[in-house]
Motif scaffolding. Structure first.
Motif, PDB file in Angstrom:
ATOM      1  N   GLY A 209       0.840  -1.200   0.000  1.00  0.00           N
ATOM      2  CA  GLY A 209       0.000   0.000   0.000  1.00  0.00           C
ATOM      3  C   GLY A 209       0.868   1.240   0.000  1.00  0.00           C
ATOM      4  O   GLY A 209       2.092   1.137  -0.103  1.00  0.00           O
ATOM      5  N   SER A 210       0.228   2.377   0.133  1.00  0.00           N
ATOM      6  CA  SER A 210       0.954   3.631  -0.046  1.00  0.00           C
ATOM      7  C   SER A 210       0.677   4.571   1.117  1.00  0.00           C
ATOM      8  O   SER A 210      -0.383   4.488   1.742  1.00  0.00           O
ATOM      9  CB  SER A 210       0.466   4.246  -1.352  1.00  0.00           C
ATOM     10  N   GLN A 211       1.629   5.488   1.362  1.00  0.00           N
ATOM     11  CA  GLN A 211       1.522   6.451   2.461  1.00  0.00           C
ATOM     12  C   GLN A 211       1.326   5.703   3.799  1.00  0.00           C
ATOM     13  O   GLN A 211       0.408   5.969   4.575  1.00  0.00           O
ATOM     14  CB  GLN A 211       0.381   7.461   2.172  1.00  0.00           C
ATOM     15  N   ILE A 289      13.505  -2.226  -3.855  1.00  0.00           N
ATOM     16  CA  ILE A 289      12.362  -1.452  -3.344  1.00  0.00           C
ATOM     17  C   ILE A 289      11.887  -0.504  -4.433  1.00  0.00           C
ATOM     18  O   ILE A 289      12.599  -0.268  -5.419  1.00  0.00           O
ATOM     19  CB  ILE A 289      12.709  -0.645  -2.065  1.00  0.00           C
ATOM     20  N   GLU A 290      10.689   0.036  -4.237  1.00  0.00           N
ATOM     21  CA  GLU A 290      10.064   0.893  -5.260  1.00  0.00           C
ATOM     22  C   GLU A 290       9.442   2.130  -4.641  1.00  0.00           C
ATOM     23  O   GLU A 290       8.219   2.270  -4.629  1.00  0.00           O
ATOM     24  CB  GLU A 290       8.952   0.093  -5.965  1.00  0.00           C
ATOM     25  N   PRO A 291      10.234   3.036  -4.117  1.00  0.00           N
ATOM     26  CA  PRO A 291       9.631   4.258  -3.579  1.00  0.00           C
ATOM     27  C   PRO A 291       9.188   5.206  -4.695  1.00  0.00           C
ATOM     28  O   PRO A 291       9.909   5.390  -5.673  1.00  0.00           O
ATOM     29  CB  PRO A 291      10.777   4.889  -2.772  1.00  0.00           C
ATOM     30  N   ILE A 329      -6.033  16.078  -7.919  1.00  0.00           N
ATOM     31  CA  ILE A 329      -7.324  15.418  -7.646  1.00  0.00           C
ATOM     32  C   ILE A 329      -7.351  14.833  -6.231  1.00  0.00           C
ATOM     33  O   ILE A 329      -8.399  14.418  -5.729  1.00  0.00           O
ATOM     34  CB  ILE A 329      -7.573  14.301  -8.701  1.00  0.00           C
ATOM     35  N   ARG A 330      -6.210  14.802  -5.548  1.00  0.00           N
ATOM     36  CA  ARG A 330      -6.103  14.045  -4.309  1.00  0.00           C
ATOM     37  C   ARG A 330      -7.054  14.521  -3.190  1.00  0.00           C
ATOM     38  O   ARG A 330      -7.661  13.687  -2.505  1.00  0.00           O
ATOM     39  CB  ARG A 330      -4.653  13.986  -3.821  1.00  0.00           C
ATOM     40  N   PRO A 331      -7.229  15.844  -2.989  1.00  0.00           N
ATOM     41  CA  PRO A 331      -8.191  16.244  -1.945  1.00  0.00           C
ATOM     42  C   PRO A 331      -9.607  15.751  -2.268  1.00  0.00           C
ATOM     43  O   PRO A 331     -10.321  15.255  -1.383  1.00  0.00           O
ATOM     44  CB  PRO A 331      -8.113  17.775  -1.962  1.00  0.00           C
ATOM     45  N   ALA A 389       3.926  14.158  -5.810  1.00  0.00           N
ATOM     46  CA  ALA A 389       3.553  12.773  -6.160  1.00  0.00           C
ATOM     47  C   ALA A 389       2.057  12.674  -6.438  1.00  0.00           C
ATOM     48  O   ALA A 389       1.245  13.212  -5.680  1.00  0.00           O
ATOM     49  CB  ALA A 389       3.925  11.828  -5.011  1.00  0.00           C
ATOM     50  N   TYR A 390       1.732  11.974  -7.497  1.00  0.00           N
ATOM     51  CA  TYR A 390       0.322  11.664  -7.831  1.00  0.00           C
ATOM     52  C   TYR A 390      -0.530  12.923  -8.012  1.00  0.00           C
ATOM     53  O   TYR A 390      -1.718  12.921  -7.672  1.00  0.00           O
ATOM     54  CB  TYR A 390      -0.296  10.736  -6.778  1.00  0.00           C
ATOM     55  N   THR A 391       0.059  13.984  -8.494  1.00  0.00           N
ATOM     56  CA  THR A 391      -0.735  15.181  -8.820  1.00  0.00           C
ATOM     57  C   THR A 391      -0.703  15.360 -10.331  1.00  0.00           C
ATOM     58  O   THR A 391      -1.667  15.028 -11.004  1.00  0.00           O
ATOM     59  CB  THR A 391      -0.188  16.422  -8.088  1.00  0.00           C
TER      60      THR A 391
HETATM   61  N1  LLP Z   1       5.178  -0.282  -6.181  1.00  0.00           N
HETATM   62  C1  LLP Z   1       3.941  -0.644  -6.553  1.00  0.00           C
HETATM   63  C2  LLP Z   1       3.718  -1.969  -7.065  1.00  0.00           C
HETATM   64  C3  LLP Z   1       2.884   0.275  -6.424  1.00  0.00           C
HETATM   65  O1  LLP Z   1       1.661  -0.113  -6.772  1.00  0.00           O
HETATM   66  C4  LLP Z   1       3.123   1.572  -5.925  1.00  0.00           C
HETATM   67  C5  LLP Z   1       2.047   2.547  -5.807  1.00  0.00           C
HETATM   68  C6  LLP Z   1       4.441   1.906  -5.580  1.00  0.00           C
HETATM   69  C7  LLP Z   1       5.449   0.946  -5.701  1.00  0.00           C
HETATM   70  C8  LLP Z   1       4.832   3.270  -5.054  1.00  0.00           C
HETATM   71  O2  LLP Z   1       4.209   3.587  -3.868  1.00  0.00           O
HETATM   72  P1  LLP Z   1       4.658   4.926  -3.094  1.00  0.00           P
HETATM   73  O3  LLP Z   1       6.080   4.731  -2.660  1.00  0.00           O
HETATM   74  O4  LLP Z   1       4.548   6.035  -4.066  1.00  0.00           O
HETATM   75  O5  LLP Z   1       3.712   5.042  -1.994  1.00  0.00           O
HETATM   76  N2  LLP Z   1      -2.692   7.654  -6.283  1.00  0.00           N
HETATM   77  C9  LLP Z   1      -2.466   7.351  -4.894  1.00  0.00           C
HETATM   78  C10 LLP Z   1      -1.320   6.409  -4.711  1.00  0.00           C
HETATM   79  C11 LLP Z   1      -1.442   5.127  -5.483  1.00  0.00           C
HETATM   80  C12 LLP Z   1      -0.258   4.255  -5.295  1.00  0.00           C
HETATM   81  C13 LLP Z   1      -0.228   3.184  -6.314  1.00  0.00           C
HETATM   82  N3  LLP Z   1       0.879   2.291  -6.206  1.00  0.00           N
HETATM   83  C14 LLP Z   1      -2.248   8.643  -4.122  1.00  0.00           C
HETATM   84  O6  LLP Z   1      -2.379   9.721  -4.700  1.00  0.00           O
HETATM   85  O7  LLP Z   1      -1.997   8.626  -2.921  1.00  0.00           O
END
Ligand code: LLP
Length: 442
Positions: A209-211, A289-291, A329-331, A389-391
């Motif tokens: 998951g994220s955040q 890892i995938e940040p 769109i996040r808010p 991120a994600y904007t």
């Molecule tokens: N790896 C995979 C397989 C993922 O699905 C994601 C995010 C990440 C890495 C990166 O996650 P991060 O480090 O950025 O948290 N649109 C949403 C976030 C969706 C995340 C999708 N996957 C938002 O605006 O919070």
């Protein structure tokens, strides 16, 4: 207020990013404008890599580029020696345009098309993260037809529920992503892949998951995958050489958020892996890892120009900006919270809270419900923090608003890396009725 990365206030009382005055940026490029603090991105990238180095672990830090995909950010990622996580043909195409080293590209997605997979083979990318059984069949078929090998990881859902927004959890069993670790699907996927002549099975992947702020969730996920790796060794004498533990490391949007330093999450996960490899005498796998968010989230600041104001007596003051849900769109989608500042008057104390609204025809188009900023007036420059991120990645042309420009700031210099959309760009795919009827090509 909380400053991120290189942000400061200069002698004119203006917010600066990367040593660049944001008021000058707005004059040069117009608003809305997303300004990235590239030094912060680099610092985070280095910290992640350093954490693995200190632990003596071979690793790949892959930038999850869905958070913000553009040629220039891929170039910076490459400069920092990162790998790249792409999730679509479009992101892969962007990586190719950035000439990103193919062997460090990892391809994700829960519904990759045959054409997308073929592109991955054409480009000889580093690894496909396999998500489902139909993808296994397609990858095998393409590999057999071409007589070309491909490295893969199996994406699993470890059954860990991390506390984050419902829409952005992915590691729980009831998820559209990956093979379930407990109900036999992951084992079945393993059997279909591990001894195939053209498939190089490296190991497993999960992303919970994220955040996420809790370290326990990451530790549990790492343990669940290690348990399965040990089981596959017992049953099939197979050793996983790669363990990809995804991203999801939380960042500080507002004072409600109390994340650890991003690399602290990595330390937690690696300590579990190291302890288990010792316990089971398992060769230490490479950890990937995938940040996404933790590399670009707080490095981005959106600059808007304040426009109309509206006072609802005794209730609140609205200040409308020249963007909104189209560039963030996040808010509206997740009730995400942000902080802001009046960037051209940073030294003026804040007054009663105001609501920062967007300009879209939608009541829900509010960026911040209660912003504590110096009482904004028409023409002020409003900065909303932590929008990297994600904007832009989720931006739209709702109401036919052109999408913003993007600028990178570093060492007191600024560079336009995504130009502002024009009205011509906005209509570029439209075909007037007359032309459509005649089947003319545009
Ligand atoms: N790896 C995979 C397989 C993922 O699905 C994601 C995010 C990440 C890495 C990166 O996650 P991060 O480090 O950025 O948290 N649109 C949403 C976030 C969706 C995340 C999708 N996957 C938002 O605006 O919070």
């Amino acid at each position: 207020m909380h400053f991120y990365g290189t942000q400061t206030v200069n002698e004119k009382g203006h917010l600066t990013i990367g040593g660049v005055d944001t008021v000058d940026l707005a004059h040069s490029y117009g608003t809305p404008l997303i300004a990235y603090d590239i030094a912060l991105f680099r610092e985070r990238a280095k910290a992640f890599k350093e954490t693995f180095k200190n632990a003596g672990i071979q690793a790949q830090v892959a930038y999850a580029s869905k958070a913000f995909s553009s040629i220039a950010i891929y170039e910076v990622a490459q400069q920092e020696g990162l790998s790249l996580d792409v999730v679509s043909g479009g992101e892969l195409y962007t990586a190719i345009a950035a000439d990103f080293p193919r062997e460090r590209i990892h391809f994700h997605g829960n519904n990759k098309s045959y054409t997308e997979l073929q592109l991955a083979f054409d480009e000889k990318i580093g690894c496909i993260v396999i998500d489902n059984f139909s993808e296994i069949a397609m990858v095998k078929e393409i590999a057999e037809i071409r007589k070309e090998s491909m490295k893969v990881l199996i994406r699993v859902t470890p059954g860990v529920e991390a506390s984050t927004h419902n829409y952005i959890t992915t590691g729980q069993e009831d998820s559209k992503f990956g093979f379930d670790l407990k109900n036999g699907q992951a084992d079945e996927a393993f059997k279909q892949l591990y001894d195939h002549p053209y498939i190089g099975l490296l190991g497993m992947h999960c992303h919970i998951g994220s955040q996420i702020f809790e370290t326990d969730a990451f530790r549990l996920a790492a343990k669940a995958l290690m348990d399965k790796m040990v089981a596959w060794r017992e049953q099939h004498q197979f050793i996983c050489t790669v363990l990809n533990l995804g991203g999801g490391f939380g960042i500080r949007y507002t004072e409600e958020d109390e994340p650890l330093h991003p690399s602290a999450y990595v330390e937690e996960m690696t300590s579990v892996v190291l302890a288990m490899t010792r316990e089971f005498q398992y060769p230490i796998p490479e950890i990937w890892i995938e940040p996404g968010r933790s590399l670009v989230g707080d490095a981005g600041t959106t600059l808007y120009t304040a426009g109309s104001t509206k006072e609802v007596p005794g209730v609140r003051k609205y200040i409308a900006v020249d963007g909104g849900m189209t560039d963030n769109i996040r808010p509206a989608l997740y009730e995400a919270k942000y902080n802001a500042a009046t960037a051209n008057r940073m030294n003026v104390p804040h007054s009663d809270p105001v609501t920062i609204a967007g300009k879209c025809c939608e009541s829900g188009d509010k960026l911040i419900e209660e912003a504590f900023i110096a009482n904004p007036e028409e023409g002020d420059l409003i900065a909303i923090f932590c929008t990297g991120a994600y904007t832009y990645a989720m931006a739209s042309n709702y109401n036919r608003l052109p999408r913003p420009a993007i600028v990178f700031c570093e060492d007191s210099e600024h560079q336009l890396v995504v130009r502002r959309e024009t009205y011509e760009d906005v209509i570029r795919l439209d075909i007037p009725l007359q032309l459509a009827k005649r089947g003319e090509k545009i």
